[in-house]
Design an enzyme around this catalytic site. Sequence first.
Site, PDB file in Angstrom:
ATOM      1  N   GLU A   1       0.846  -1.194   0.000  1.00  0.00           N
ATOM      2  CA  GLU A   1       0.000   0.000   0.000  1.00  0.00           C
ATOM      3  C   GLU A   1       0.881   1.242   0.000  1.00  0.00           C
ATOM      4  O   GLU A   1       2.066   1.160   0.346  1.00  0.00           O
ATOM      5  CB  GLU A   1      -0.892  -0.011   1.247  1.00  0.00           C
ATOM      6  CG  GLU A   1      -1.818  -1.216   1.260  1.00  0.00           C
ATOM      7  CD  GLU A   1      -2.763  -1.215   2.455  1.00  0.00           C
ATOM      8  OE1 GLU A   1      -2.646  -0.311   3.318  1.00  0.00           O
ATOM      9  OE2 GLU A   1      -3.614  -2.119   2.504  1.00  0.00           O
TER      10      GLU A   1
ATOM     11  N   GLY B   1       4.918  -0.645   2.922  1.00  0.00           N
ATOM     12  CA  GLY B   1       5.654  -1.471   1.992  1.00  0.00           C
ATOM     13  C   GLY B   1       6.344  -2.604   2.711  1.00  0.00           C
ATOM     14  O   GLY B   1       5.857  -3.734   2.744  1.00  0.00           O
TER      15      GLY B   1
ATOM     16  N   ILE C   1       1.398  -2.633  -7.872  1.00  0.00           N
ATOM     17  CA  ILE C   1       0.878  -3.975  -8.116  1.00  0.00           C
ATOM     18  C   ILE C   1       1.142  -4.391  -9.567  1.00  0.00           C
ATOM     19  O   ILE C   1       0.571  -3.824 -10.505  1.00  0.00           O
ATOM     20  CB  ILE C   1      -0.636  -4.048  -7.801  1.00  0.00           C
ATOM     21  CG1 ILE C   1      -0.893  -3.496  -6.388  1.00  0.00           C
ATOM     22  CG2 ILE C   1      -1.138  -5.482  -7.948  1.00  0.00           C
ATOM     23  CD1 ILE C   1      -0.056  -4.129  -5.278  1.00  0.00           C
TER      24      ILE C   1
ATOM     25  N   GLU D   1       9.337  -8.031  -3.134  1.00  0.00           N
ATOM     26  CA  GLU D   1       9.383  -9.355  -2.495  1.00  0.00           C
ATOM     27  C   GLU D   1      10.276  -9.335  -1.264  1.00  0.00           C
ATOM     28  O   GLU D   1      10.995 -10.284  -0.986  1.00  0.00           O
ATOM     29  CB  GLU D   1       9.914 -10.411  -3.476  1.00  0.00           C
ATOM     30  CG  GLU D   1       9.142 -10.477  -4.768  1.00  0.00           C
ATOM     31  CD  GLU D   1       7.992 -11.457  -4.681  1.00  0.00           C
ATOM     32  OE1 GLU D   1       7.950 -12.246  -3.728  1.00  0.00           O
ATOM     33  OE2 GLU D   1       7.119 -11.399  -5.570  1.00  0.00           O
TER      34      GLU D   1
ATOM     35  N   THR E   1      12.645  -6.207   0.638  1.00  0.00           N
ATOM     36  CA  THR E   1      13.878  -5.541   0.189  1.00  0.00           C
ATOM     37  C   THR E   1      15.088  -6.320   0.712  1.00  0.00           C
ATOM     38  O   THR E   1      14.978  -7.153   1.615  1.00  0.00           O
ATOM     39  CB  THR E   1      13.959  -4.099   0.727  1.00  0.00           C
ATOM     40  OG1 THR E   1      14.132  -4.155   2.152  1.00  0.00           O
ATOM     41  CG2 THR E   1      12.711  -3.292   0.393  1.00  0.00           C
TER      42      THR E   1
HETATM   43  C1  LIG Z   1       8.069  -2.649 -10.145  1.00  0.00           C
HETATM   44  C2  LIG Z   1       7.495  -3.091  -8.849  1.00  0.00           C
HETATM   45  C3  LIG Z   1       6.530  -4.100  -8.820  1.00  0.00           C
HETATM   46  C4  LIG Z   1       5.946  -4.492  -7.631  1.00  0.00           C
HETATM   47  N1  LIG Z   1       4.961  -5.438  -7.636  1.00  0.00           N
HETATM   48  C5  LIG Z   1       4.262  -5.692  -6.496  1.00  0.00           C
HETATM   49  C6  LIG Z   1       3.129  -6.551  -6.502  1.00  0.00           C
HETATM   50  O1  LIG Z   1       2.786  -7.154  -7.542  1.00  0.00           O
HETATM   51  N2  LIG Z   1       2.413  -6.704  -5.384  1.00  0.00           N
HETATM   52  C7  LIG Z   1       2.765  -6.071  -4.220  1.00  0.00           C
HETATM   53  O2  LIG Z   1       2.059  -6.225  -3.226  1.00  0.00           O
HETATM   54  N3  LIG Z   1       3.846  -5.265  -4.179  1.00  0.00           N
HETATM   55  C8  LIG Z   1       4.600  -5.051  -5.275  1.00  0.00           C
HETATM   56  N4  LIG Z   1       5.685  -4.201  -5.239  1.00  0.00           N
HETATM   57  C9  LIG Z   1       5.981  -3.489  -4.003  1.00  0.00           C
HETATM   58  C10 LIG Z   1       7.214  -3.936  -3.275  1.00  0.00           C
HETATM   59  O3  LIG Z   1       7.034  -5.187  -2.701  1.00  0.00           O
HETATM   60  C11 LIG Z   1       7.584  -2.859  -2.272  1.00  0.00           C
HETATM   61  O4  LIG Z   1       8.082  -1.764  -3.006  1.00  0.00           O
HETATM   62  C12 LIG Z   1       8.594  -3.324  -1.250  1.00  0.00           C
HETATM   63  O5  LIG Z   1       8.023  -4.247  -0.373  1.00  0.00           O
HETATM   64  C13 LIG Z   1       9.222  -2.186  -0.485  1.00  0.00           C
HETATM   65  O6  LIG Z   1       8.245  -1.332   0.024  1.00  0.00           O
HETATM   66  P1  LIG Z   1       8.337   0.243  -0.149  1.00  0.00           P
HETATM   67  O7  LIG Z   1       8.535   0.497  -1.571  1.00  0.00           O
HETATM   68  O8  LIG Z   1       7.185   0.826   0.508  1.00  0.00           O
HETATM   69  O9  LIG Z   1       9.657   0.643   0.573  1.00  0.00           O
HETATM   70  P2  LIG Z   1       9.851   0.955   2.135  1.00  0.00           P
HETATM   71  O10 LIG Z   1       9.296  -0.155   2.921  1.00  0.00           O
HETATM   72  O11 LIG Z   1       9.402   2.306   2.416  1.00  0.00           O
HETATM   73  O12 LIG Z   1      11.427   0.870   2.243  1.00  0.00           O
HETATM   74  C14 LIG Z   1      12.285   1.960   1.878  1.00  0.00           C
HETATM   75  C15 LIG Z   1      13.697   1.626   2.310  1.00  0.00           C
HETATM   76  O13 LIG Z   1      13.737   1.466   3.703  1.00  0.00           O
HETATM   77  C16 LIG Z   1      14.305   0.233   4.052  1.00  0.00           C
HETATM   78  N5  LIG Z   1      13.666  -0.264   5.278  1.00  0.00           N
HETATM   79  C17 LIG Z   1      12.332  -0.402   5.538  1.00  0.00           C
HETATM   80  N6  LIG Z   1      12.147  -0.917   6.766  1.00  0.00           N
HETATM   81  C18 LIG Z   1      13.376  -1.118   7.285  1.00  0.00           C
HETATM   82  C19 LIG Z   1      13.851  -1.630   8.532  1.00  0.00           C
HETATM   83  N7  LIG Z   1      13.016  -2.097   9.464  1.00  0.00           N
HETATM   84  N8  LIG Z   1      15.157  -1.687   8.731  1.00  0.00           N
HETATM   85  C20 LIG Z   1      16.037  -1.260   7.817  1.00  0.00           C
HETATM   86  N9  LIG Z   1      15.650  -0.758   6.614  1.00  0.00           N
HETATM   87  C21 LIG Z   1      14.330  -0.682   6.390  1.00  0.00           C
HETATM   88  C22 LIG Z   1      14.040  -0.661   2.889  1.00  0.00           C
HETATM   89  O14 LIG Z   1      14.982  -1.700   2.830  1.00  0.00           O
HETATM   90  C23 LIG Z   1      14.207   0.321   1.749  1.00  0.00           C
HETATM   91  O15 LIG Z   1      15.556   0.443   1.404  1.00  0.00           O
HETATM   92  C24 LIG Z   1       6.336  -3.868  -6.412  1.00  0.00           C
HETATM   93  C25 LIG Z   1       7.334  -2.907  -6.449  1.00  0.00           C
HETATM   94  C26 LIG Z   1       7.910  -2.507  -7.637  1.00  0.00           C
HETATM   95  C27 LIG Z   1       8.962  -1.451  -7.624  1.00  0.00           C
END
Ligand SMILES: Cc1cc2nc3c(=O)[nH]c(=O)nc-3n(C[C@H](O)[C@H](O)[C@H](O)COP(=O)(O)OP(=O)(O)OC[C@H]3O[C@@H](n4cnc5c(N)ncnc54)[C@H](O)[C@@H]3O)c2cc1C
Lengths: 387, 217, 320
Positions: free
Chosen positions: A132, A136, A162, A366, A368
């Site tokens: 969402e 993430g 998504i 999937e 990070t």
């Molecule tokens: C092209 C693409 C396709 C995708 N397809 C799907 C899909 O089909 N379905 C779906 O549900 N999602 C999908 N995603 C979403 C994806 O799974 C998320 O982008 C991912 O889980 C990271 O979430 P975020 O982008 O909100 O990053 P954030 O969670 O905001 O993270 C930002 C940064 O902070 C770091 N971070 C976060 N928490 C911590 C912590 N506790 N400790 C240390 N570092 C931390 C992360 O490692 C990252 O470097 C897709 C993303 C992309 C880019």
Amino acid sequence: MLDYLGLGDDLTEEERMVRDTAREFLDEEIRPDIGEHFVEGTFPIEKIPEMGELGFYGPNLEGYGSLGLGERAYGLLMEELEACDSGMRSMASVQGALVMYPIHAYGNEEQKETWLPKLGSGEAVGCFGLTEPNHGSNPSEMETRAERDGDEYILNGNKTWITNSPIADVAVVWARDVSSEDSPVRGFLVETERDGVSTNEIKEKLSLRASITGGIALSDARIPAENVLPEVSGMKGPLSCLTQARYGIAWGAVGAAKDAFEQAVEYATDREQFGKPIAGFQMQQEKIAEMATRISLAELLAHRLAELKERGDLRPQQVSMAKRNNVRMARRVSRTAREMLGGNGITTDYSPMRHLANIETVYTYEGTHDIHSLVLGEDLTGIAAYK
Amino acid sequence: MKVLVTVKESADIADDFAVDDDGIDETYVEYDLNEWDDYAVETGVQLAEAGIADEVVGVTIGPERADETIRKALAKGVDRAVRVWDDALAGQDLLDVSTKAHLLAAVAEDEDADLVLSGVQASDDSFGATGVALAERLGYEWAAVVSDLDVNADAGEARVNRELEGGLQERLTVDLPAVFTIQTGINEPRYASLRGIRQAQSKEIAPKTPTDIGVET
Amino acid sequence: MSDGDVLAVTEHRQGELRDVSLELASAGRALADATGGDLHVAVVSGDVDAYADELSVDGVDAVHTVAAGDEFNHDVYVAAVEALVNDLAPTQLLLPNSVDGMDYAPAVAESLDRPVVTDAVEVDVTDDGLAVHREMYGSKVETVISIADGPFAVTVRPGEFEPASGTSDPEVVAHDLNLDLDALGSTVEGYEAVDTGDVDITEADFLISIGRGIEEEENLELIEDLADATGGTISASRPIVDNGWLEKGRQVGQSGKTVTPTVYLAIGISGAVQHVAGMKNADMIIAINTDPNAPIFDISDYGIVGDLFEVVPALTEQFD
Ligand SMILES: Cc1cc2nc3c(=O)[nH]c(=O)nc-3n(C[C@H](O)[C@H](O)[C@H](O)COP(=O)(O)OP(=O)(O)OC[C@H]3O[C@@H](n4cnc5c(N)ncnc54)[C@H](O)[C@@H]3O)c2cc1C
Ligand SMILES: Cc1cc2nc3c(=O)[nH]c(=O)nc-3n(C[C@H](O)[C@H](O)[C@H](O)COP(=O)(O)OP(=O)(O)OC[C@H]3O[C@@H](n4cnc5c(N)ncnc54)[C@H](O)[C@@H]3O)c2cc1C
């Protein structure tokens, strides 16, 4: 492609044939246009049914039109797909591991019979809605909710990032069931044509461009109560799907890296500077040796995962290790490969930069890279460090 | 009706091959399903899909290594296969047309095939003679270099186009049973699907010696 | 008949003797000379008397005619050649490796129980019998097959032997086979010419011909660019047409068009015999191929060993 450790020699005939048929199809039908799709930001949608007929979606599932294919053969398929483009592997991962798998594992008979054959053949496209805008890495805090209203559920919330949502017929939407005690996370099969469901496309990506990404907006979307996946409740639902998909990524990353490696070696042995092929300089040879070694080690990891998965002993943390390692490996290798191609390396005529750009997504989705460090850290120390 | 498709693993040699007294070193050789046979397989499988053929059986003359090639035909939809080989055959440098025709004819008789599909030629030795010699041997009708085929099983005949020189097509009607040698371009050979590959693993490739099928070599 | 006789069976289509017929006569003459026999030539079906006149060329000792139907039918040919062989008992039976030859020669050999070697490019008589030269692996390798003395059948590659010429006065023998033409297992109903499409490649002065080396349909753009820059016309080898990337009218070769442009630029074409049959008489042949052993180089005036994906854009640039 590179097989320094001769792992290909130990494959069964079936595994070899799966690999070869995937390679042949991709070489002839997809590879020629993939650079253009990447530039245009499009996916070869017209090939979705053909990939289904060939059995590329969820072939490792049993029954309902699926094939019960072995996990190593499935992994090899993912490797070939991603050697072409991460967008191709993503298509198959989402359809098979993130949509078909939860229906297969947690759906009722009717849901399975309705959706699995159609999704398997590519007649229908599915997507997986977990992430969402505000959640993430920590999806358990998701805001999307489902409220029971008679024979129906009413869904509200927003999903983003998504894969395939703009072209999907059905979305597996993970939402809090606020009508149940403790509001557990549950999976809902949401047909995208229903009122109150809209999908928008995210266009301005610099990575995974040959893949369609979008959002799902749910505003008072009503779905029949029988669309809930009955057999799972809680974060285990979405997380178990991700384990399946990450397994494919661990293999896929090896494919992307190998493809970048092959192009780099071919280029370096051909390209002459200072009167000889650049591959003849020690600095380039070190890069080649390093790439080949990293790829081979990652490949070993993938093969080991296959064995564990096949006999039912694979733990999610082991998958985290492989996803984390292999994707990082592919990121490094594709960057090194890109660099060896000089100026040509930044064009779509060669694959390394495309892989490099794609891997930024794979590194992030999937779970990070960092999150997988935390998964492993917790597993190895017993101390959770997420918060 | 029953269709027999002859398939051959055909050798392709690398650009930088070397020849010595024994021929071409194996390291330069790669084997794959003969290009023309791929079209013959597709023709057979399409006949099955159209409900015209009840069974499509593949036959090859070749060593165990050829199982991999014939498995590809099975994955594309051929129902089962027969592979003929023995040490005496292995000892020959080159199988002459007549030997091949005898062996294939024995299998065709064994199988009671109504239609035999063969490739126009093998891409490696380019003899282009096996199918027609086989027809003669079997006492079947035949047509060589077929670019269009329409089988009418009830009428016991097939309408066929043969591709002649200069792009000219000869139209003819051929009585069944018959052998047709299939030309490239007649159809679009499919990729082996994962389902096909899986099913192929449990399809039979019956190894037979010439003696098994009553041929003295 | 004496030992060492040769019987060469000619062919015709739509009222014309095909070129390979006179080539068979010269190949047959050379063999007969080497073995001290006579050269018998046969012509089956059609206006056999007219053909017999045309076949009265240097070196032909006898022409045997079998009048039965108009056009080629393999059942008729098999029966006719069998009867002639039984009658004349030639040591050597020479047949064309044409499409029609492929349709009856193996059957004749099989029914006569003669070993057959197809697609000969050279036939020599040696102390051990006969040495038949033929090509394998898409003409990359030449092999020699030895046949010990005895009756055999050889099919001869069209276009490899000089056509016999001159005139002679051979004995013409008409044979009547009493074939029941209605009882044949296959009936030829007619011919269809292929639709040539909008371009006639046989008229072009400069042909840019593309083969499987182009790999993908999309890559044809490269060739179109070169054609635009040079004013050349695009033609192709068979696989390109089989794949549906270009229309049939663009195909050069045995089953396509025979072309004689001033310049024929063969790009990513290996030079298989059936391709070469359609273009070897071009005034100048230039080939681009990554494989230095590609047979196309054997007939090229100029050759570039290189990757078409580099060479073609570079060429285009030169003309732009
Ligand atoms: C092209 C693409 C396709 C995708 N397809 C799907 C899909 O089909 N379905 C779906 O549900 N999602 C999908 N995603 C979403 C994806 O799974 C998320 O982008 C991912 O889980 C990271 O979430 P975020 O982008 O909100 O990053 P954030 O969670 O905001 O993270 C930002 C940064 O902070 C770091 N971070 C976060 N928490 C911590 C912590 N506790 N400790 C240390 N570092 C931390 C992360 O490692 C990252 O470097 C897709 C993303 C992309 C880019
Ligand atoms: C009865 C019959 C009739 C036939 N009629 C015809 C006919 O009319 N016309 C015809 O053409 N064929 C005909 N054929 C088919 C013929 O036998 C060959 O299969 C065909 O000609 C091969 O086409 P090709 O040279 O394009 O492909 P290939 O033989 O596959 O050759 C491709 C070539 O491209 C080269 N190459 C690959 N990559 C590159 C690169 N990047 N740069 C440069 N070079 C590269 C390779 O080294 C190779 O030499 C006929 C066959 C039969 C049996």
